[in-house]
Scaffold this motif. Structure first.
Motif, short mmCIF file in Angstrom:
data_model
loop_
_atom_site.label_atom_id
_atom_site.label_comp_id
_atom_site.label_asym_id
_atom_site.label_seq_id
_atom_site.Cartn_x
_atom_site.Cartn_y
_atom_site.Cartn_z
N ASP A 27 134.13 61.11 -25.86
CA ASP A 27 133.54 59.94 -26.53
C ASP A 27 132.12 59.79 -26.01
OD1 ASP A 27 135.74 58.97 -28.13
OD2 ASP A 27 136.71 58.49 -26.24
N LEU A 28 131.17 60.23 -26.80
CA LEU A 28 129.76 60.20 -26.37
C LEU A 28 129.00 59.17 -27.21
CD1 LEU A 28 129.25 64.07 -26.20
CD2 LEU A 28 130.02 62.56 -24.37
N TYR A 29 127.73 58.99 -26.91
CA TYR A 29 126.93 58.01 -27.67
C TYR A 29 126.58 58.58 -29.03
CZ TYR A 29 126.40 55.89 -23.06
OH TYR A 29 126.63 55.31 -21.83
N GLU A 30 127.35 58.19 -30.02
CA GLU A 30 127.18 58.77 -31.37
C GLU A 30 125.84 58.40 -32.00
OE1 GLU A 30 130.42 59.27 -33.80
OE2 GLU A 30 131.45 60.13 -32.07
N TYR A 31 125.22 57.35 -31.51
CA TYR A 31 123.96 56.90 -32.11
C TYR A 31 122.76 57.68 -31.59
CZ TYR A 31 124.44 54.27 -27.79
OH TYR A 31 124.66 53.92 -26.48
N LEU A 32 122.99 58.54 -30.60
CA LEU A 32 121.88 59.36 -30.09
C LEU A 32 122.00 60.77 -30.65
CD1 LEU A 32 121.82 58.44 -26.27
CD2 LEU A 32 120.44 57.47 -28.09
N THR A 33 120.91 61.49 -30.63
CA THR A 33 121.00 62.91 -30.97
C THR A 33 121.45 63.64 -29.70
OG1 THR A 33 118.72 63.32 -30.32
CG2 THR A 33 119.09 62.75 -32.63
N GLY A 34 121.87 64.88 -29.86
CA GLY A 34 122.33 65.65 -28.71
C GLY A 34 121.28 65.71 -27.61
N VAL A 35 120.03 65.97 -28.00
CA VAL A 35 118.98 66.14 -27.00
C VAL A 35 118.65 64.81 -26.32
CG1 VAL A 35 116.93 65.87 -28.49
CG2 VAL A 35 116.85 67.40 -26.54
N LYS A 36 118.74 63.72 -27.08
CA LYS A 36 118.47 62.41 -26.48
C LYS A 36 119.57 62.05 -25.47
CE LYS A 36 115.50 60.23 -29.86
NZ LYS A 36 115.43 59.39 -31.03
N TYR A 37 120.79 62.42 -25.83
CA TYR A 37 121.90 62.15 -24.90
C TYR A 37 121.70 62.94 -23.60
CZ TYR A 37 126.53 62.04 -22.85
OH TYR A 37 127.56 61.86 -21.97
N LEU A 38 121.35 64.20 -23.73
CA LEU A 38 121.15 65.03 -22.54
C LEU A 38 119.96 64.52 -21.71
CD1 LEU A 38 121.79 68.57 -24.06
CD2 LEU A 38 123.32 67.24 -22.61
N ASN A 39 118.93 64.07 -22.41
CA ASN A 39 117.78 63.50 -21.70
C ASN A 39 118.18 62.25 -20.92
OD1 ASN A 39 115.34 64.96 -21.86
ND2 ASN A 39 115.19 64.48 -24.04
N PHE A 40 119.02 61.44 -21.54
CA PHE A 40 119.48 60.22 -20.86
C PHE A 40 120.22 60.57 -19.56
CE2 PHE A 40 123.16 57.32 -20.27
CZ PHE A 40 122.45 56.20 -19.83
N ILE A 41 121.14 61.51 -19.68
CA ILE A 41 121.92 61.91 -18.49
C ILE A 41 120.96 62.50 -17.43
CG2 ILE A 41 123.76 63.45 -17.63
CD1 ILE A 41 124.87 61.24 -19.41
N ALA A 42 120.03 63.33 -17.88
CA ALA A 42 119.09 63.95 -16.94
C ALA A 42 118.21 62.90 -16.27
CB ALA A 42 118.23 64.97 -17.69
N ASP A 43 117.82 61.87 -17.02
CA ASP A 43 117.01 60.78 -16.44
C ASP A 43 117.77 60.06 -15.33
OD1 ASP A 43 114.73 61.14 -17.95
OD2 ASP A 43 115.41 59.82 -19.57
N ILE A 44 119.03 59.80 -15.59
CA ILE A 44 119.82 59.07 -14.58
C ILE A 44 119.96 59.91 -13.31
CG2 ILE A 44 122.09 58.05 -14.05
CD1 ILE A 44 120.57 56.40 -16.12
N TYR A 45 120.15 61.22 -13.48
CA TYR A 45 120.31 62.10 -12.31
C TYR A 45 118.96 62.53 -11.73
CZ TYR A 45 125.36 62.59 -12.85
OH TYR A 45 126.71 62.35 -12.89
N GLY A 46 117.87 62.14 -12.38
CA GLY A 46 116.54 62.48 -11.87
C GLY A 46 116.22 63.96 -11.97
N VAL A 47 116.67 64.61 -13.03
CA VAL A 47 116.38 66.04 -13.22
C VAL A 47 114.96 66.18 -13.80
CG1 VAL A 47 117.13 68.17 -14.36
CG2 VAL A 47 118.81 66.46 -13.71
N SER A 48 114.17 67.07 -13.20
CA SER A 48 112.78 67.20 -13.64
C SER A 48 112.70 67.74 -15.07
CB SER A 48 112.03 68.13 -12.70
OG SER A 48 112.48 69.45 -12.91
N LYS A 49 111.51 67.56 -15.66
CA LYS A 49 111.29 67.96 -17.04
C LYS A 49 111.56 69.45 -17.25
CE LYS A 49 107.50 68.03 -20.33
NZ LYS A 49 106.08 67.84 -20.53
N ASP A 50 111.02 70.27 -16.36
CA ASP A 50 111.15 71.72 -16.53
C ASP A 50 112.60 72.19 -16.36
OD1 ASP A 50 108.51 71.88 -17.01
OD2 ASP A 50 107.95 72.32 -14.93
#
Lengths: 531, 242
Positions: free
Chosen positions: B84-107
């Motif tokens: 059950d994921l955030y259906e209102y986001l696109t796949g890439v936006k969801y992954l960006n959200f998770i990466a932001d929370i974990y502090g994963v760098s852009k590259d």
């Protein structure tokens, strides 16, 4: 089979309004059910008084002018508008976008049964709306004029007819909204436009009715001759007031036939409707962005995206904003009129009026219950936030922040308008600013607290999470009380000292804010993790 | 890497997890099997800090999940049984959200997103809203989101449900690769063949109690895991560990 379907529908309806508080999963206690029933009764009484007053003003004049039918035509228009406005959105989600259509269609159930059970639910909901107009209209007429036997039978039959007609209209509009939003690919925007349009029209009708009701009573005859041109309204009114059987038969036919046609068409096309509802438009590929953000900013962006993804969530939360902005603009435009009123007619002083308007602003801010559904709206995706390495207080703060940001333009617009139109002094300007700000923080906190106490996480239709349940209801009631209480206090105590009353109220707000936010960031955060 | 010590969790009178003790070392793929309602998800959610347990302790790389849940969550990734994921986001936006929370760098996020999305065959769909994804695509997206911060421990609840054979094969390869790089994996499954082929160790839970655990060889001996599982399923409650 139909009985079983109805049982499920009614259970979902009751569950929607009366579920228990623990995790939103428990059963409602007897006390809670009684409390809820009393609350509905209160709403019924408030509306009853409003419509009753309106009907009482026109009943005798219409009767004396020989246009009694106009009274029932007015009743039909008002109840029809209320029912259509109230049930169109539900018609859309229950019939055209229902999530359990697949499950039900996979079983050996005729589509007409599924549809009939859903329609029955709509009819029940419409009847609840209709009661608010029906009771005052009937009571006022019975007490002031009196029904003939045939008139009473006609009134009952045509009331049922109106119920079916409004359901058919709600279905038609629900279908149009669902169709347009699917075709355009901008579901939220289209639903928002339609809903705000409905709201604007309904409010205009209500406000016009209030303004012109006296005029209606005086010029019933001329209005009647104009409305007579629209024969069905005349037939309907005359069937009740004049006991005309031919008009009764014609009116019933006009009201019931659209419902029958709607049922037949929908039964025949139900499968197609279901398959269309599942086709999701693919969006145009955009260049993916890999920008990194702080966790706080990512949370706020996500909460904002959630808000704008749901028409019902957005609409429920934005009515207060829209109304506040309109009120502020109107205040500035009609500034001169207010000044004249103040000097000529108003017995109260400028500072008292400005204070009352500040609390009026608080009332409008209380109508932006964004946080009251912000946890419920997570639904089955709540596990994501709970599994992430981020402090729960930050998750809650992000939800509060969104509510505060959404309220700020409305609050500031009203604050500016009040201080431009009714400038008291610099102290009041400052005072009113911190009071509005306190209200914004407090209402956001109350909403979140209530949603933590009464979440609905197992919803199948997101309107359930946004519109129903104890969380939104309690938040709205508490917010209203917090806006009305100081109005009463100021009216009663202003003779002593307006400024002291205001200062005491600000201190109360500040204390409430401190208590609420301390609870939210500690025990509230713990409660969130237990959901 | 993951130490579960005497974990007990009850829902009212029903004990869902009863004195569970398991140790998962770095480099291990640990399978967790049991019938429906045996208590697998309760144990898994307790390990991820999603569920408060009544007794016992769970340590992630030596840190108690009760005492420092945030530090633990930074090291793990959780993959639920139902994506059950955030259906209102696109796949890439969801992954960006998770990466932001974990502090994963852009590259790093760009590199990992591209790598895993290509591998699982959803690179072309990341720009689409999640609401348009099939169950399997959502599962693949959940797998990518679990791997995006390069976790030390991955805890998965039925990870192969909904995956096509190619994706399931790739996920198995990925799991082995993560363990070879020093990570650890603890996952529940009903597919005994997968557990048999993939796992270094396995634990069998029945009615909230561990009835068998050890290396695959220790558990199955000369027979198959299926035979052992069916045999254990016949053992009455209270007979203790095997």
């Amino acid at each position: 089979m139909f009985k079983a379907l109805m049982k499920v529908r009614l259970a979902s309806l009751l569950n929607m309004f009366m579920r228990g508080s623990k995790n939103g999963k428990g059963k409602a206690s007897k006390g809670k059910i009684i409390g809820f029933a009393l609350l509905y009764l209160y709403v019924l009484v408030v509306f009853g008084i409003m419509f009753g007053g309106m009907f009482a003003t026109v009943a005798v004049p219409f009767h004396e002018q020989g246009v009694s039918w106009l009274y029932f035509a007015l009743y039909s228009i008002l109840s029809l508008a209320l029912m259509v406005f109230g049930s169109t959105a539900i018609a859309k989600t229950q019939i055209f976008d229902a999530k359990d259509n697949d499950l039900l269609l996979s079983m050996p159930i005729p589509p007409s049964y599924i549809l009939a059970s859903r329609m029955s639910l709509l009819v029940i909901l419409n009847f609840v709306y209709q009661l608010t107009v029906l009771i005052p209209a009937a009571v006022v007429w019975a007490l002031m004029i009196g029904f003939s036997f045939v008139g009473l039978i006609s009134f009952i039959l045509l009331t049922l007819g109106l119920l079916l007609f409004s359901t058919a209209l709600a279905l038609l509009l629900g279908w149009v909204i669902a169709l347009v939003s699917r075709k355009s690919g901008k579901k939220t925007l289209i639903t928002m436009i339609f809903s705000l349009g409905f709201l604007a029209v309904y409010m205009y009708v209500c406000m016009s009715a209030q303004n012109y009701i006296g005029l209606l009573a005086q010029s019933g005859e001329s209005l009647a001759s104009a409305m007579k041109a629209f024969a069905p309204l005349y037939w309907l009114g005359n069937a009740i007031s004049g006991g005309n059987v031919l008009h009764l038969i014609l009116s019933i036919a006009i009201l019931v036939v659209p419902f029958v046609i709607a049922m037949v068409i929908l039964s025949k096309t139900f499968n197609k409707i279901v398959s269309q509802s599942q086709s999701i438009a693919r969006v145009k590929e955009k260049r993916a962005s890999f920008e990194s953000r702080s966790p706080e900013s990512a949370l706020l962006r996500r909460d904002t995206a959630r808000l704008f993804s749901s028409a019902s969530y957005l609409l429920n939360s934005s009515v207060g904003i829209v109304m506040a902005v309109i009120a502020a603009v109107m205040m500035i435009i009609k500034r001169d009129t207010f000044s004249v009123m103040l000097t000529a007619d108003m017995p109260i002083g400028k500072s008292l009026l400005a204070t009352m308007l500040i609390f009026g602003t608080a009332f409008l801010i209380g109508m932006i219950p964004l946080t009251a559904a912000s946890i419920s709206i997570e639904g089955k995706t709540l596990w994501i936030l709970k599994s992430l390495p981020i402090k729960t207080s930050k998750i809650l703060w992000s939800k509060l922040k969104l509510n505060i940001i959404a309220c700020l333009p409305a609050g500031l617009a009203m604050w500016l308008a009040i201080n431009i139109c009714f400038y008291v002094n610099i102290a009041f300007t400052f005072y009113s600013f911190i009071i509005i700000l306190s209200y914004i923080f407090l209402t956001a906190g109350i909403g979140l607290t209530e949603n933590l106490r009464h979440p609905i996480l197992d919803w199948s239709d997101e309107a359930m999470a946004v519109k129903s349940g104890l969380s939104v209801l309690f938040t709205m009631l508490i917010n209203m009380a917090l806006a009305i209480a100081p109005m009463v206090a100021v009216m009663v105590l202003s003779m002593l000292d307006l400024w002291v009353t205001l200062a005491v109220w600000f201190v109360i707000l500040a204390i409430l804010n401190v208590i609420l936010y301390s609870w939210l960031m500690t025990r509230g955060a713990k409660k969130f993790m237990e959901l | 890497m993951l130490r579960i010590e005497h974990l007990t969790k009850a829902y009212g009178k029903k004990i869902a997890a009863n004195d569970i003790t398991l140790h998962i070392q770095k480099g291990e793929i640990y399978g967790f099997i049991g019938h429906n309602g045996a208590g697998k998800t309760t144990v898994i959610k307790s390990c991820c800090g999603l569920l408060n347990f009544d007794e016992g302790e769970v340590y992630i790389d030596g840190v108690s999940i009760k005492k420092d849940p945030l530090a633990c969550k930074r090291e793990i990734a959780y993959l639920p049984d139902n994506p059950d994921l955030y259906e209102y986001l696109t796949g890439v936006k969801y992954l960006n959200f998770i990466a932001d929370i974990y502090g994963v760098s852009k590259d790093l996020r760009k590199q990992r997103m591209n790598e895993y999305a290509e591998m699982l065959g959803i690179a072309g769909d990341l720009g689409q809203p999640i609401s348009s994804y099939s169950h399997g695509m959502k599962q693949k997206l959940a797998v990518i989101s679990a791997l995006i911060h390069d976790p030390k421990l991955i805890i998965m609840d039925e990870p192969f449900v909904g995956l096509d054979p190619v994706a399931a094969h790739q996920l198995k390869e990925l799991m082995r690769d993560i363990c070879n790089r020093g990570g650890a994996i603890f996952f529940s499954t009903h597919v005994l063949e997968v557990a048999e082929k993939l796992c270094d160790k396995v634990a069998i839970i029945k009615s909230g109690k561990i009835v068998a655990n050890g290396t695959m060889e220790e558990i199955k001996g000369d027979g198959s895991l299926e035979e052992v599982f069916l045999e254990l399923a016949e053992i009455k409650e209270g007979d203790g560990n095997v």
